[in-house]
Scaffold this motif. Structure first.
Motif, PDB file in Angstrom:
ATOM      1  N   ASP A   1     -11.750   0.609  13.151  1.00 28.10           N
ATOM      2  CA  ASP A   1     -11.359   2.000  12.927  1.00 28.10           C
ATOM      3  C   ASP A   1     -12.633   2.836  12.927  1.00 28.10           C
ATOM      4  O   ASP A   1     -13.744   2.305  12.851  1.00 28.10           O
ATOM      5  CB  ASP A   1     -10.614   2.133  11.596  1.00 28.10           C
ATOM      6  CG  ASP A   1      -9.826   3.431  11.498  1.00 28.10           C
ATOM      7  OD1 ASP A   1      -9.862   4.221  12.462  1.00 28.10           O
ATOM      8  OD2 ASP A   1      -9.178   3.649  10.455  1.00 28.10           O
TER       9      ASP A   1
ATOM     10  N   GLN B   1     -18.494  -3.994   5.943  1.00 33.13           N
ATOM     11  CA  GLN B   1     -17.522  -3.642   6.983  1.00 33.13           C
ATOM     12  C   GLN B   1     -18.024  -2.576   7.952  1.00 33.13           C
ATOM     13  O   GLN B   1     -17.415  -2.350   8.983  1.00 33.13           O
ATOM     14  CB  GLN B   1     -16.206  -3.139   6.340  1.00 33.13           C
ATOM     15  CG  GLN B   1     -15.469  -4.185   5.533  1.00 33.13           C
ATOM     16  CD  GLN B   1     -15.840  -4.124   4.056  1.00 33.13           C
ATOM     17  OE1 GLN B   1     -16.980  -3.796   3.718  1.00 33.13           O
ATOM     18  NE2 GLN B   1     -14.878  -4.435   3.197  1.00 33.13           N
TER      19      GLN B   1
ATOM     20  N   THR C   1     -12.248  -3.078  10.154  1.00 33.12           N
ATOM     21  CA  THR C   1     -11.131  -3.202   9.215  1.00 33.12           C
ATOM     22  C   THR C   1      -9.857  -2.691   9.867  1.00 33.12           C
ATOM     23  O   THR C   1      -9.903  -2.036  10.912  1.00 33.12           O
ATOM     24  CB  THR C   1     -11.410  -2.405   7.926  1.00 33.12           C
ATOM     25  OG1 THR C   1     -10.381  -2.661   6.966  1.00 33.12           O
ATOM     26  CG2 THR C   1     -11.453  -0.912   8.219  1.00 33.12           C
ATOM     27  N   GLU C   2      -8.720  -3.000   9.266  1.00 32.87           N
ATOM     28  CA  GLU C   2      -7.442  -2.520   9.780  1.00 32.87           C
ATOM     29  C   GLU C   2      -7.230  -1.061   9.373  1.00 32.87           C
ATOM     30  O   GLU C   2      -8.012  -0.482   8.616  1.00 32.87           O
ATOM     31  CB  GLU C   2      -6.301  -3.392   9.260  1.00 32.87           C
ATOM     32  CG  GLU C   2      -6.379  -4.847   9.722  1.00 32.87           C
ATOM     33  CD  GLU C   2      -5.132  -5.622   9.368  1.00 32.87           C
ATOM     34  OE1 GLU C   2      -4.102  -4.995   9.042  1.00 32.87           O
ATOM     35  OE2 GLU C   2      -5.184  -6.858   9.407  1.00 32.87           O
ATOM     36  N   TYR C   3      -6.128  -0.491   9.882  1.00 34.05           N
ATOM     37  CA  TYR C   3      -5.854   0.908   9.584  1.00 34.05           C
ATOM     38  C   TYR C   3      -5.348   1.111   8.163  1.00 34.05           C
ATOM     39  O   TYR C   3      -5.409   2.219   7.631  1.00 34.05           O
ATOM     40  CB  TYR C   3      -4.828   1.471  10.567  1.00 34.05           C
ATOM     41  CG  TYR C   3      -5.353   1.552  11.986  1.00 34.05           C
ATOM     42  CD1 TYR C   3      -6.537   2.213  12.274  1.00 34.05           C
ATOM     43  CD2 TYR C   3      -4.664   0.971  13.037  1.00 34.05           C
ATOM     44  CE1 TYR C   3      -7.029   2.291  13.566  1.00 34.05           C
ATOM     45  CE2 TYR C   3      -5.139   1.042  14.338  1.00 34.05           C
ATOM     46  CZ  TYR C   3      -6.326   1.696  14.598  1.00 34.05           C
ATOM     47  OH  TYR C   3      -6.812   1.759  15.876  1.00 34.05           O
ATOM     48  N   GLU C   4      -4.830   0.046   7.553  1.00 35.34           N
ATOM     49  CA  GLU C   4      -4.379   0.158   6.168  1.00 35.34           C
ATOM     50  C   GLU C   4      -4.328  -1.215   5.532  1.00 35.34           C
ATOM     51  O   GLU C   4      -4.442  -2.238   6.205  1.00 35.34           O
ATOM     52  CB  GLU C   4      -3.009   0.837   6.090  1.00 35.34           C
ATOM     53  CG  GLU C   4      -1.870   0.089   6.759  1.00 35.34           C
ATOM     54  CD  GLU C   4      -0.551   0.814   6.591  1.00 35.34           C
ATOM     55  OE1 GLU C   4      -0.136   1.033   5.436  1.00 35.34           O
ATOM     56  OE2 GLU C   4       0.057   1.172   7.613  1.00 35.34           O
TER      57      GLU C   4
ATOM     58  N   LYS D   1      -7.794  -4.051   1.520  1.00 34.36           N
ATOM     59  CA  LYS D   1      -9.213  -4.082   1.890  1.00 34.36           C
ATOM     60  C   LYS D   1      -9.651  -2.743   2.485  1.00 34.36           C
ATOM     61  O   LYS D   1     -10.758  -2.263   2.216  1.00 34.36           O
ATOM     62  CB  LYS D   1      -9.468  -5.220   2.873  1.00 34.36           C
ATOM     63  CG  LYS D   1      -9.288  -6.612   2.271  1.00 34.36           C
ATOM     64  CD  LYS D   1      -9.599  -7.700   3.285  1.00 34.36           C
ATOM     65  CE  LYS D   1      -9.435  -9.086   2.665  1.00 34.36           C
ATOM     66  NZ  LYS D   1      -9.713 -10.165   3.652  1.00 34.36           N
ATOM     67  N   THR D   2      -8.773  -2.153   3.293  1.00 32.49           N
ATOM     68  CA  THR D   2      -9.083  -0.853   3.885  1.00 32.49           C
ATOM     69  C   THR D   2      -9.216   0.212   2.812  1.00 32.49           C
ATOM     70  O   THR D   2     -10.148   1.027   2.826  1.00 32.49           O
ATOM     71  CB  THR D   2      -7.994  -0.452   4.892  1.00 32.49           C
ATOM     72  OG1 THR D   2      -7.908  -1.447   5.907  1.00 32.49           O
ATOM     73  CG2 THR D   2      -8.303   0.891   5.526  1.00 32.49           C
TER      74      THR D   2
ATOM     75  N   GLY E   1      -7.608   5.406   8.610  1.00 35.64           N
ATOM     76  CA  GLY E   1      -7.534   4.680   7.346  1.00 35.64           C
ATOM     77  C   GLY E   1      -7.633   5.611   6.154  1.00 35.64           C
ATOM     78  O   GLY E   1      -6.967   5.413   5.129  1.00 35.64           O
TER      79      GLY E   1
ATOM     80  N   TYR F   1      -4.820   6.306   3.259  1.00 36.32           N
ATOM     81  CA  TYR F   1      -5.159   6.241   1.834  1.00 36.32           C
ATOM     82  C   TYR F   1      -4.656   7.488   1.108  1.00 36.32           C
ATOM     83  O   TYR F   1      -4.068   7.396   0.014  1.00 36.32           O
ATOM     84  CB  TYR F   1      -6.671   6.113   1.681  1.00 36.32           C
ATOM     85  CG  TYR F   1      -7.150   6.005   0.250  1.00 36.32           C
ATOM     86  CD1 TYR F   1      -7.296   4.759  -0.367  1.00 36.32           C
ATOM     87  CD2 TYR F   1      -7.468   7.137  -0.493  1.00 36.32           C
ATOM     88  CE1 TYR F   1      -7.737   4.661  -1.683  1.00 36.32           C
ATOM     89  CE2 TYR F   1      -7.914   7.051  -1.800  1.00 36.32           C
ATOM     90  CZ  TYR F   1      -8.050   5.808  -2.386  1.00 36.32           C
ATOM     91  OH  TYR F   1      -8.484   5.709  -3.691  1.00 36.32           O
TER      92      TYR F   1
END
Length: 370
Positions: A87, A113, A155-158, A161-162, A187, A191
């Motif tokens: 991302d 990350q 990292t992933e989009y959500e 961890k994101t 991300g 959030y």
């Protein structure tokens, strides 16, 4: 509807056929045998189902809506298999303090990350004056008041961890530029969405429950009956939404939000119908006989509506390749079954136990049967 029926009553009479459904008297007698134990099970299940329904893992954004069965989902999966999941965030900070920007960039590079940063201090350097740069190139990194840092993250989009990463980047920016920074990205937006709708969920539920409760109070002229009906249907909703928790499945928060209101509005009618008919039956029958005759009288009507919602819900869940719609369909199907179970197997027991409140209005008129 009355006008439509009057206009077509001849066809209605000509196409009338014998009832294809049984009388359900036996079903009513069966209910009277198990309704008190079912009330006990219901009371025991209230707290665990509520806690489980609020402990699910959620998808807050749109990154998981399109599964591998769709073109978008398949293409995304193929790209990620080659390039990995990543991302890009954009952090804006005041442009004048180059030394603090450099310290911030170094701190961000220390986050595991973070795979790369494009910024003035990283690309040009602190030592080179702004006047040495071409205006076109300079304008891509700085405005009149701010400079931007384009942060690439692995990292992933959500996900947890994101969200932890977003919080860490925000905290780092706050340390170097207190209340003077802006952070954007998919991300980051997810959030913020989580933050917003999680708070809204409480308001939505409370408003929906309060609205239904007020309507029931006004129509039933009672305080106890609305509590019984709303608690019964709400418990059915909690049981429905607790299933993913016990199956360790992640659900879309928007589906969680929608079904909580839909199931309440769509299935509370079943409880109202059964309660109203029970009140009528108590003018003629004793408590137990009133339960039997009520179940016999309302089962066909409730099953007609309930089976429609159940079938349509499961069909939507099975056929739709859109993740959110599919999940909503399954929730609707399972939720309707949960509501039917509460109405048929638990509500009669509650009416039996709280009978004195049910027949209160009838007693004033002398219209009730011991």
């Amino acid at each position: 509807m009355p006008v439509f029926i009057l206009a077509t009553y001849k066809w209605i009479d000509k196409t009338e056929h014998r009832s294809l459904m049984p009388k359900f008297n036996g079903f009513g007698k069966f209910i009277t045998k198990i309704m008190i134990p079912m009330v006990v099970v219901f009371v025991i299940a209230i707290v665990p189902s509520y806690l489980a329904s609020n402990s699910n893992s959620f998808y807050y954004g749109a990154s998981k809506i399109f599964g591998p069965e769709t073109k978008l989902g398949a293409d995304t999966e193929k790209i990620e298999s080659v390039f990995g999941k990543s991302d890009t965030y954009v952090l804006m900070v005041p442009k004048d303090d180059k030394q603090t920007q450099k310290e911030l960039s170094d701190a961000l590079h220390d986050i595991p990350q973070v795979t790369g940063i494009i910024s003035y201090v990283d690309t040009v350097g602190v030592e080179i004056p702004e006047s040495y740069l071409d205006e076109a190139a300079y304008s891509k990194l700085c405005s009149d008041e701010y400079t931007r840092m384009v942060i690439s993250v692995d990292t992933e989009y959500e996900g947890d961890k994101t969200f932890d990463l977003v919080k860490e980047i925000r905290d780092t920016a706050q340390d170097y530029f207190p209340d003077e920074w802006y952070l954007a990205g998919q991300g980051v937006s997810t959030y913020d969405l989580m933050d917003t709708i999680t708070a809204d969920m409480v308001k939505v539920n409370l408003v929906a429950i309060a609205a239904v409760f007020i309507v029931l109070v006004l129509t039933m002229k009672s305080l106890v009956l609305p509590v019984i009906l709303v608690l019964g249907i709400e418990t059915a909703i909690w049981i429905n939404l607790s299933i993913p928790y016990f199956m360790d499945n992640t659900i879309f928060y928007i589906a969680y939000l929608i079904i909580s209101s839909i199931q309440l509005g769509a299935t509370v009618d079943y409880a109202i119908l059964l309660t109203d008919r029970y009140k009528e039956m108590r003018q003629v029958y004793s408590k137990k006989d009133a339960i039997i005759n009520t179940i016999s009288a309302v089962t066909v009507s409730i099953l007609t509506s309930g089976s429609t919602l159940t079938v349509v819900g499961f069909l939507l869940g099975k056929i739709s390749t859109h993740g959110l719609l599919s999940q909503l369909g399954y929730f609707l199907g399972k939720g309707t079954l949960c509501s039917l179970a509460i109405v048929f197997f638990v509500l009669p027991g509650l009416l039996y136990i709280f009978d004195k409140f049910v027949i209160k209005d009838n007693r004033k008129d002398g219209r009730f049967h011991e």
